[in-house]
Design an enzyme around this catalytic site. Structure first.
Site, PDB file in Angstrom:
ATOM      1  N   HIS A  33      -2.518 -37.709  56.068  1.00  0.00           N
ATOM      2  CA  HIS A  33      -3.420 -38.717  55.493  1.00  0.00           C
ATOM      3  C   HIS A  33      -4.742 -38.746  56.256  1.00  0.00           C
ATOM      4  CE1 HIS A  33       0.670 -40.529  54.590  1.00  0.00           C
ATOM      5  NE2 HIS A  33       0.137 -40.496  53.389  1.00  0.00           N
ATOM      6  N   GLN A  57       6.040 -44.914  40.140  1.00  0.00           N
ATOM      7  CA  GLN A  57       6.250 -43.482  40.335  1.00  0.00           C
ATOM      8  C   GLN A  57       7.555 -43.194  41.082  1.00  0.00           C
ATOM      9  OE1 GLN A  57       2.476 -43.126  42.654  1.00  0.00           O
ATOM     10  NE2 GLN A  57       3.611 -41.624  43.852  1.00  0.00           N
ATOM     11  N   GLY A 143      -3.969 -34.062  49.006  1.00  0.00           N
ATOM     12  CA  GLY A 143      -3.373 -33.048  49.861  1.00  0.00           C
ATOM     13  C   GLY A 143      -2.624 -32.003  49.054  1.00  0.00           C
ATOM     14  N   LYS A 145      -0.018 -30.691  49.875  1.00  0.00           N
ATOM     15  CA  LYS A 145       1.428 -30.963  50.017  1.00  0.00           C
ATOM     16  C   LYS A 145       2.045 -31.300  48.663  1.00  0.00           C
ATOM     17  CE  LYS A 145       5.277 -32.785  51.777  1.00  0.00           C
ATOM     18  NZ  LYS A 145       5.351 -34.212  51.522  1.00  0.00           N
ATOM     19  N   GLN A 149       1.222 -32.659  41.838  1.00  0.00           N
ATOM     20  CA  GLN A 149       0.402 -33.860  41.644  1.00  0.00           C
ATOM     21  C   GLN A 149      -1.071 -33.470  41.497  1.00  0.00           C
ATOM     22  OE1 GLN A 149       0.970 -37.696  43.834  1.00  0.00           O
ATOM     23  NE2 GLN A 149      -0.679 -36.909  45.091  1.00  0.00           N
TER      24      GLN A 149
END
Ligand code: AMP
Length: 286
Positions: A33, A57, A143, A145, A149
């Site tokens: 973050h 979510q 990100g 990661k 998304q």
């Protein structure tokens, strides 16, 4: 750094700023973050960090209940990384009575994570659309990661003509390779050690591809073999196009290796981009 809770205050705070950067998060900050907040600080005049554990979510009720929360600690870390505003709305500010709209990204939102977590990407797309409408940032930082998304958000931003640029930053990892995640704090010592198998599996696939292996089924089996050594059975290991998330049978273009696995009480995801164009033309030639 100011903490604001409502849309009117955040709009007043960003009004007149030349270049507004937004960093969407669910809190429980780690270096992943903070790398996004620092990147926003370097590129923008005003940095807004969004902190909201978005209930829609979470397809797993216990995951939502157990999700780590510590706003005071997060506020100190965000301020230290250069945030100007921490926008931490309550659930009723985001979803007031009568709320009835859902944004879905067909196709992209239904495979892999979408298939294993029904409703997850509808929750993500809807809250990201709202957040972008609330804050109106010039740039939003995500990100790598959460690779799927990123693909879902990019598609939605393009499809809905949202005037925000999407910036994607690399995955930040622990020294032993485990991708940083807010959920890692829930891993016991033995599971924490086994969790490194995700990264080791991805590295094994990348090495095999560098050595010339192009068959994606073989590469997926390579990853599964590394996970199996630590007793892990993945929910999926997929080699896909990084934009469409369509499966690839041959690594003949940049290929994303994405996986999800349960390690003890925690479900972890990780991914790595295999870029054979770099492998074939770089200085790595023997
Ligand atoms: P989260 O709070 O988990 O929803 O994550 C907020 C943002 O931080 C998302 O864009 C994530 O992709 C990003 N993020 C989470 N973990 C990492 C990491 N290890 N490295 C880079 N970005 C990350």
């Amino acid at each position: 750094m100011r903490i604001v809770r409502d849309v009117a205050s955040v709009r007043a705070a960003v009004a007149g700023a030349r270049r507004v950067g937004l960093v969407p998060t669910m809190g429980a900050f780690h270096e992943g973050h903070l790398s996004l907040i620092r990147a926003a600080r370097a590129a923008c005049d005003l940095v807004v960090v969004w902190l909201f554990v978005n209930p829609t979510q979470f397809n797993d009720a216990s995951d939502l209940v157990n999700y780590p929360r510590d706003e005071q600690r997060d506020a100190a870390l965000a301020a230290g990384a250069g945030a100007d505003i921490l926008f931490a709305p309550g659930v009723e500010e985001v979803y007031p009575p009568g709320f009835a709209t859902t944004v879905t990204v067909a196709g992209l939102g239904d495979v892999l994570e979408g298939a294993h977590r029904p409703g997850h990407f509808a929750g993500v797309a809807t809250v990201v659309a709202k957040m972008l409408a609330m804050v109106g940032p010039d740039v939003a930082f995500f990100g790598a990661k959460d690779a799927q998304q990123v693909a879902v958000v990019r598609r939605m931003v393009a499809d809905l003509d949202i005037p925000t640029r999407v910036e994607v930053l690399p995955i930040v990892r622990e020294p032993d390779g485990l991708a940083m995640s807010s959920r890692n704090v829930r891993l016991g010592p033995d599971d924490r050690r086994r969790a490194t198998a995700l990264f080791r599996g991805l590295i094994a696939a990348e090495r095999a591809a560098s050595a010339g292996e192009r068959d994606t089924r073989t590469l997926a089996r390579t990853v599964e073999g590394v996970l199996a050594e630590d007793g892990l059975v993945p929910e999926y290991v997929a080699l896909v196009d990084p934009d469409s998330f369509q499966p690839l049978s041959v690594v003949d273009r940049p290929t994303l290796v994405a996986l999800a696995a349960r390690v003890g009480p925690v479900r972890l995801i990780d991914n790595m981009l295999i870029d054979t164009t770099l492998i074939n033309t770089g200085e790595v030639t023997p």
